[in-house]
Scaffold this motif. Sequence first.
Motif, PDB file in Angstrom:
ATOM      1  N   LYS A  63     -18.550  29.201  63.799  1.00 57.47           N
ATOM      2  CA  LYS A  63     -17.381  29.804  63.164  1.00 57.47           C
ATOM      3  C   LYS A  63     -16.593  28.775  62.354  1.00 57.47           C
ATOM      4  CE  LYS A  63     -16.790  33.084  66.987  1.00 57.47           C
ATOM      5  NZ  LYS A  63     -15.876  33.526  68.088  1.00 57.47           N
ATOM      6  N   ASP A  64     -16.555  27.566  62.883  1.00 55.16           N
ATOM      7  CA  ASP A  64     -15.665  26.544  62.327  1.00 55.16           C
ATOM      8  C   ASP A  64     -16.001  26.138  60.898  1.00 55.16           C
ATOM      9  OD1 ASP A  64     -13.455  24.727  62.711  1.00 55.16           O
ATOM     10  OD2 ASP A  64     -14.936  23.114  62.759  1.00 55.16           O
ATOM     11  N   TRP A  65     -17.298  26.081  60.553  1.00 56.23           N
ATOM     12  CA  TRP A  65     -17.682  25.587  59.227  1.00 56.23           C
ATOM     13  C   TRP A  65     -17.197  26.497  58.095  1.00 56.23           C
ATOM     14  CZ3 TRP A  65     -20.480  28.308  55.683  1.00 56.23           C
ATOM     15  CH2 TRP A  65     -21.247  29.384  56.132  1.00 56.23           C
ATOM     16  N   LYS A  66     -16.824  27.713  58.428  1.00 57.37           N
ATOM     17  CA  LYS A  66     -16.397  28.669  57.410  1.00 57.37           C
ATOM     18  C   LYS A  66     -14.951  28.446  56.954  1.00 57.37           C
ATOM     19  CE  LYS A  66     -19.584  32.073  59.331  1.00 57.37           C
ATOM     20  NZ  LYS A  66     -19.754  33.380  60.000  1.00 57.37           N
ATOM     21  N   ARG A  67     -14.232  27.591  57.659  1.00 57.06           N
ATOM     22  CA  ARG A  67     -12.858  27.293  57.252  1.00 57.06           C
ATOM     23  C   ARG A  67     -12.833  26.538  55.920  1.00 57.06           C
ATOM     24  NH1 ARG A  67     -10.253  23.633  59.819  1.00 57.06           N
ATOM     25  NH2 ARG A  67     -12.011  22.732  60.956  1.00 57.06           N
ATOM     26  N   PRO A  68     -11.866  26.815  55.050  1.00 55.18           N
ATOM     27  CA  PRO A  68     -11.769  26.101  53.761  1.00 55.18           C
ATOM     28  C   PRO A  68     -11.619  24.590  53.931  1.00 55.18           C
ATOM     29  CG  PRO A  68     -10.367  28.043  53.753  1.00 55.18           C
ATOM     30  CD  PRO A  68     -10.848  27.881  55.167  1.00 55.18           C
ATOM     31  N   GLU A  69     -10.997  24.165  55.055  1.00 53.63           N
ATOM     32  CA  GLU A  69     -10.723  22.732  55.265  1.00 53.63           C
ATOM     33  C   GLU A  69     -11.883  21.994  55.917  1.00 53.63           C
ATOM     34  OE1 GLU A  69      -7.248  25.468  55.742  1.00 53.63           O
ATOM     35  OE2 GLU A  69      -9.107  25.162  56.895  1.00 53.63           O
ATOM     36  N   TRP A  70     -12.942  22.712  56.283  1.00 46.90           N
ATOM     37  CA  TRP A  70     -13.990  22.104  57.102  1.00 46.90           C
ATOM     38  C   TRP A  70     -14.643  20.898  56.428  1.00 46.90           C
ATOM     39  CZ3 TRP A  70     -19.376  21.604  56.583  1.00 46.90           C
ATOM     40  CH2 TRP A  70     -20.059  21.201  57.742  1.00 46.90           C
ATOM     41  N   ALA A  71     -15.024  21.003  55.171  1.00 40.91           N
ATOM     42  CA  ALA A  71     -15.700  19.892  54.496  1.00 40.91           C
ATOM     43  C   ALA A  71     -14.803  18.661  54.452  1.00 40.91           C
ATOM     44  CB  ALA A  71     -16.132  20.301  53.090  1.00 40.91           C
ATOM     45  N   ASP A  72     -13.529  18.846  54.138  1.00 44.81           N
ATOM     46  CA  ASP A  72     -12.585  17.720  54.103  1.00 44.81           C
ATOM     47  C   ASP A  72     -12.498  17.056  55.470  1.00 44.81           C
ATOM     48  OD1 ASP A  72     -11.979  18.214  51.436  1.00 44.81           O
ATOM     49  OD2 ASP A  72     -10.227  19.442  51.907  1.00 44.81           O
ATOM     50  N   GLU A  73     -12.428  17.860  56.526  1.00 51.51           N
ATOM     51  CA  GLU A  73     -12.289  17.311  57.867  1.00 51.51           C
ATOM     52  C   GLU A  73     -13.583  16.642  58.342  1.00 51.51           C
ATOM     53  OE1 GLU A  73     -10.723  20.292  60.474  1.00 51.51           O
ATOM     54  OE2 GLU A  73      -8.976  20.661  59.183  1.00 51.51           O
ATOM     55  N   MET A  74     -14.728  17.162  57.905  1.00 50.88           N
ATOM     56  CA  MET A  74     -15.992  16.509  58.234  1.00 50.88           C
ATOM     57  C   MET A  74     -16.080  15.142  57.572  1.00 50.88           C
ATOM     58  SD  MET A  74     -18.217  17.825  60.355  1.00 50.88           S
ATOM     59  CE  MET A  74     -19.727  17.029  59.816  1.00 50.88           C
ATOM     60  N   VAL A  75     -15.665  15.043  56.340  1.00 50.87           N
ATOM     61  CA  VAL A  75     -15.661  13.751  55.639  1.00 50.87           C
ATOM     62  C   VAL A  75     -14.796  12.754  56.403  1.00 50.87           C
ATOM     63  CG1 VAL A  75     -14.944  12.556  53.533  1.00 50.87           C
ATOM     64  CG2 VAL A  75     -16.169  14.739  53.378  1.00 50.87           C
ATOM     65  N   GLN A  76     -13.637  13.198  56.865  1.00 48.40           N
ATOM     66  CA  GLN A  76     -12.755  12.321  57.643  1.00 48.40           C
ATOM     67  C   GLN A  76     -13.399  11.926  58.968  1.00 48.40           C
ATOM     68  OE1 GLN A  76      -8.974  14.305  58.087  1.00 48.40           O
ATOM     69  NE2 GLN A  76      -8.685  14.539  55.876  1.00 48.40           N
ATOM     70  N   ALA A  77     -14.084  12.879  59.603  1.00 46.79           N
ATOM     71  CA  ALA A  77     -14.717  12.602  60.902  1.00 46.79           C
ATOM     72  C   ALA A  77     -15.832  11.571  60.782  1.00 46.79           C
ATOM     73  CB  ALA A  77     -15.261  13.901  61.498  1.00 46.79           C
ATOM     74  N   LEU A  78     -16.438  11.459  59.613  1.00 48.37           N
ATOM     75  CA  LEU A  78     -17.546  10.521  59.398  1.00 48.37           C
ATOM     76  C   LEU A  78     -17.085   9.190  58.799  1.00 48.37           C
ATOM     77  CD1 LEU A  78     -20.247  12.993  58.001  1.00 48.37           C
ATOM     78  CD2 LEU A  78     -19.974  12.155  60.329  1.00 48.37           C
ATOM     79  N   ASP A  79     -15.797   8.966  58.788  1.00 43.39           N
ATOM     80  CA  ASP A  79     -15.221   7.785  58.128  1.00 43.39           C
ATOM     81  C   ASP A  79     -15.818   6.466  58.611  1.00 43.39           C
ATOM     82  OD1 ASP A  79     -13.230   6.472  56.414  1.00 43.39           O
ATOM     83  OD2 ASP A  79     -12.308   5.841  58.301  1.00 43.39           O
ATOM     84  N   THR A  80     -16.109   6.371  59.906  1.00 48.98           N
ATOM     85  CA  THR A  80     -16.626   5.103  60.437  1.00 48.98           C
ATOM     86  C   THR A  80     -18.110   5.196  60.832  1.00 48.98           C
ATOM     87  OG1 THR A  80     -15.909   5.689  62.680  1.00 48.98           O
ATOM     88  CG2 THR A  80     -14.350   4.448  61.307  1.00 48.98           C
ATOM     89  N   GLU A  81     -18.744   6.305  60.514  1.00 48.04           N
ATOM     90  CA  GLU A  81     -20.145   6.481  60.872  1.00 48.04           C
ATOM     91  C   GLU A  81     -21.060   5.891  59.797  1.00 48.04           C
ATOM     92  OE1 GLU A  81     -20.868   7.717  63.855  1.00 48.04           O
ATOM     93  OE2 GLU A  81     -18.716   8.018  64.186  1.00 48.04           O
ATOM     94  N   ARG A  82     -22.163   5.307  60.221  1.00 49.98           N
ATOM     95  CA  ARG A  82     -23.139   4.757  59.284  1.00 49.98           C
ATOM     96  C   ARG A  82     -24.449   5.549  59.300  1.00 49.98           C
ATOM     97  NH1 ARG A  82     -19.169   3.674  57.768  1.00 49.98           N
ATOM     98  NH2 ARG A  82     -18.179   1.676  57.312  1.00 49.98           N
ATOM     99  N   TYR A  83     -24.695   6.272  60.385  1.00 48.08           N
ATOM    100  CA  TYR A  83     -25.844   7.174  60.488  1.00 48.08           C
ATOM    101  C   TYR A  83     -25.354   8.492  61.074  1.00 48.08           C
ATOM    102  CZ  TYR A  83     -28.905   3.208  59.621  1.00 48.08           C
ATOM    103  OH  TYR A  83     -29.528   2.113  59.056  1.00 48.08           O
ATOM    104  N   PHE A  84     -25.969   9.583  60.630  1.00 48.50           N
ATOM    105  CA  PHE A  84     -25.564  10.896  61.121  1.00 48.50           C
ATOM    106  C   PHE A  84     -26.765  11.826  61.094  1.00 48.50           C
ATOM    107  CE2 PHE A  84     -23.450  15.094  60.816  1.00 48.50           C
ATOM    108  CZ  PHE A  84     -22.605  14.984  61.911  1.00 48.50           C
ATOM    109  N   ARG A  85     -26.850  12.679  62.106  1.00 47.75           N
ATOM    110  CA  ARG A  85     -27.923  13.677  62.154  1.00 47.75           C
ATOM    111  C   ARG A  85     -27.322  15.079  62.116  1.00 47.75           C
ATOM    112  NH1 ARG A  85     -32.826  14.927  66.511  1.00 47.75           N
ATOM    113  NH2 ARG A  85     -33.238  17.024  65.727  1.00 47.75           N
ATOM    114  N   TRP A  86     -27.870  15.903  61.272  1.00 50.39           N
ATOM    115  CA  TRP A  86     -27.527  17.313  61.261  1.00 50.39           C
ATOM    116  C   TRP A  86     -28.526  18.060  62.139  1.00 50.39           C
ATOM    117  CZ3 TRP A  86     -23.166  19.012  58.836  1.00 50.39           C
ATOM    118  CH2 TRP A  86     -22.556  18.132  57.937  1.00 50.39           C
ATOM    119  N   PHE A  87     -28.006  18.817  63.108  1.00 47.80           N
ATOM    120  CA  PHE A  87     -28.819  19.752  63.905  1.00 47.80           C
ATOM    121  C   PHE A  87     -29.785  19.086  64.887  1.00 47.80           C
ATOM    122  CE2 PHE A  87     -27.979  21.736  59.730  1.00 47.80           C
ATOM    123  CZ  PHE A  87     -27.108  22.732  60.145  1.00 47.80           C
ATOM    124  N   ASP A  88     -29.252  18.594  66.010  1.00 50.26           N
ATOM    125  CA  ASP A  88     -30.168  18.308  67.111  1.00 50.26           C
ATOM    126  C   ASP A  88     -30.535  19.627  67.793  1.00 50.26           C
ATOM    127  OD1 ASP A  88     -28.433  18.691  69.636  1.00 50.26           O
ATOM    128  OD2 ASP A  88     -27.220  17.310  68.491  1.00 50.26           O
TER     129      ASP A  88
END
Length: 220
Positions: A63-88
């Motif tokens: 449900k959460d990804w459908k929010r207008p702010e989701w992409a902005d907040e995901m970018v912020q959440a990945l601020d210190t990440e160097r590797y990321f996996r979509w969909f385990d």
Amino acid sequence: MPILLSKASKMPCKSWSLQAGETCPGSINKETKEIISVCKDCYAKSGFYNMPNVKGPREHNRKDWKRPEWADEMVQALDTERYFRWFDSGDVYSAALGQKIYEVIRRTPWCSHWLPTKSYTIPKIKYWLDRIKTLPNASVRYSSPSTTGQYTEEHGSCVVQNVSDLFTGQGVVACEAYTRGGKCGPCRACWDKNVSMILYPLHTPKKKINIQINRVQKVA
């Protein structure tokens, strides 16, 4: 609603996931309407994946990804990440989600993204997966439906039954997490765009890895 990321014990990084099966359109054969072989004993449909504290964040994310702010907040959440996996667990189940993932990856060039998927069989979704593929920090791997080591040029990953005689060649890497207690360790091949094919030994709740000779077949 907060961004909820998960951290599988095997992985060296965080991930964003959905409930398996319910969000996996590529797991269904279009002609027979049956579940493809590689998805029949999905590890993400049993065991601790059915626990409320594991299912809850995945249901929240749907449900959460459908929010207008989701992409902005995901970018912020990945601020210190160097590797990321979509969909385990789960997959890109709509074109709109694919578009948002594209936006997040495009806006986080400091982070290497790995996106394994079977949704490339859905044309509207494949459009965005192909666009994500063009991003320099994204490794999108189209998963072969086979469990016996058969794949084509289109695929970027494939499952094999056994592991002791895995075929490897130029651009082909065999996952060796099974030699490290199921951990990625220092390996980052899945995120490496120069690696064209990853071979994974079959792991399901019902079948342990069988250490026998197996020959991988590349289908013309």
